[in-house]
Design an enzyme around this catalytic site. Structure first.
Site, short mmCIF file in Angstrom:
data_model
loop_
_atom_site.label_atom_id
_atom_site.label_comp_id
_atom_site.label_asym_id
_atom_site.label_seq_id
_atom_site.Cartn_x
_atom_site.Cartn_y
_atom_site.Cartn_z
N HIS A 91 0.84 -1.21 0.00
CA HIS A 91 0.00 0.00 0.00
C HIS A 91 0.87 1.25 0.00
O HIS A 91 0.65 2.18 -0.80
CB HIS A 91 -0.91 -0.03 1.23
N GLU A 92 1.86 1.29 0.88
CA GLU A 92 2.70 2.49 1.00
C GLU A 92 3.56 2.69 -0.25
O GLU A 92 3.75 3.83 -0.70
CB GLU A 92 3.59 2.38 2.25
N HIS B 67 1.73 4.49 -2.88
CA HIS B 67 1.76 5.95 -2.76
C HIS B 67 3.01 6.52 -3.43
O HIS B 67 2.94 7.53 -4.14
CB HIS B 67 1.75 6.36 -1.28
N GLU C 269 -5.90 6.96 -1.60
CA GLU C 269 -5.81 5.85 -0.64
C GLU C 269 -6.42 4.58 -1.24
O GLU C 269 -5.87 3.48 -1.07
CB GLU C 269 -6.52 6.22 0.66
#
EC number: 3.4.24.-
Length: 308
Positions: A149-150, A153, A217
């Site tokens: 997930h990070e 980003h 997100e």
């Protein structure tokens, strides 16, 4: 990637693109309205407009450049020792390879709540920070999904995107504030009305920026689900564990960095996930949040899991 997963991701991209286009159109409309007001009432000086723009831009760029160092101080984050966290560094490198980017530097944050966040700047480079409590509650597969997930980003340059669009409401607010003092005294009433209108417009733009952030997100969640083996399921349990063990992060300026920012009662992880699956979530549930409501995240991950 199977067709249904592609459709889900395409839907997120389309919503994000539509919102960004809407922001651009609204910003252009605001400038036109302001130009008309200037032409009709002489409320503002072009020189002051340019000065405010340069000032806000410089402040944002400075914040972007040195932001990671401030984050490190606030969250007491230090570069991970390879001798102690070699296995976590290896996971970061593995996930970065799956995403086709250079591995970011891993930092360990010495705070009391479990969470993770990504941050970057041209000076500091790309970084992922994991709080020490998070390492104690997630298994390796869940940690891999959170890192996915990070890294999503970082891969999508979310920090730069949010900084760029965040300039719009900031500029409009400063225009509103200085309009009260820069206008012709003969047009004092017009200046006050214009300033109030601009403040309302700035507020509405902030709502739109939060909406963009929530979509980023969701896009990062999709990145973890589609690039990490069994990423959707592991991300669900990771989110539930983080919430269950009491993330204390609030909706502050720094909370946009975090993986989750909701506090809820302690419940069994699976019970909590099932609760989110059936929870009715209104349109106002996350209107003022930079993260989607957990129920929305769980349902998106369900769709991605079913289609993978």
């Amino acid at each position: 990637m199977v067709p249904m997963a592609s459709n889900n991701l395409a839907y997120i991209k389309l919503r994000l693109l539509s919102l960004l286009v809407g922001l651009g159109i609204a910003a252009l409309a605001s400038l036109i309205i302001y130009a008309v007001a200037y032409y009709l009432f002489g409320i503002y000086s072009i020189g002051i407009i340019f000065g405010v723009f340069v000032l806000v831009l410089m402040m944002d760029l400075l914040q972007w450049f040195i932001g990671p160092y401030i984050v490190d101080m606030v969250y007491r984050a230090k570069k991970a020792d390879p001798n102690r966290y070699g296995n976590i560094i290896a996971i970061v490198e593995e996930v970065a390879k799956l995403n086709g980017i250079r591995p970011p530097t891993l930092y360990i944050s010495e705070v009391s709540f479990p969470n993770a966040f990504a941050y970057e700047s041209p000076i500091a480079g790309r970084r992922i920070a994991i709080t020490r409590p998070l390492l104690g509650i997630l298994n390796e597969d869940e940690l891999r999904a959170v890192i996915g997930h990070e890294i999503g980003h970082l891969k999508h340059h979310d920090s730069a995107v949010i900084m760029a669009i965040g300039l719009i409401p900031t500029l409009i607010f400063y225009f509103a504030y200085t309009t009260l003092f820069a206008g012709d005294r003969r047009n004092g009433g017009s200046a006050i009305i214009l300033a109030l209108v601009l403040m309302v417009v700035s507020f509405l733009f902030n709502i739109m920026v939060l909406s963009v952030n929530r979509l980023r997100e969701s896009y990062a969640d999709a990145n973890a689900a589609l690039t990490i083996p069994n990423g959707a399921r592991n991300l669900q349990t990771a989110l539930a564990k983080i919430v269950r063990y009491g993330s204390s992060a609030k909706n502050t300026a720094a909370s946009m960095l975090l993986f989750a920012n909701y506090d809820m009662d302690r419940e069994d992880v699976e019970t909590l996930i099932d609760k989110w699956r059936t929870m009715r979530v209104g349109i106002l549930s996350d209107l003022f949040s930079d993260h989607p409501h957990p129920a929305k995240r769980i349902r998106l991950l369900d769709k991605l899991q079913d289609s993978s």
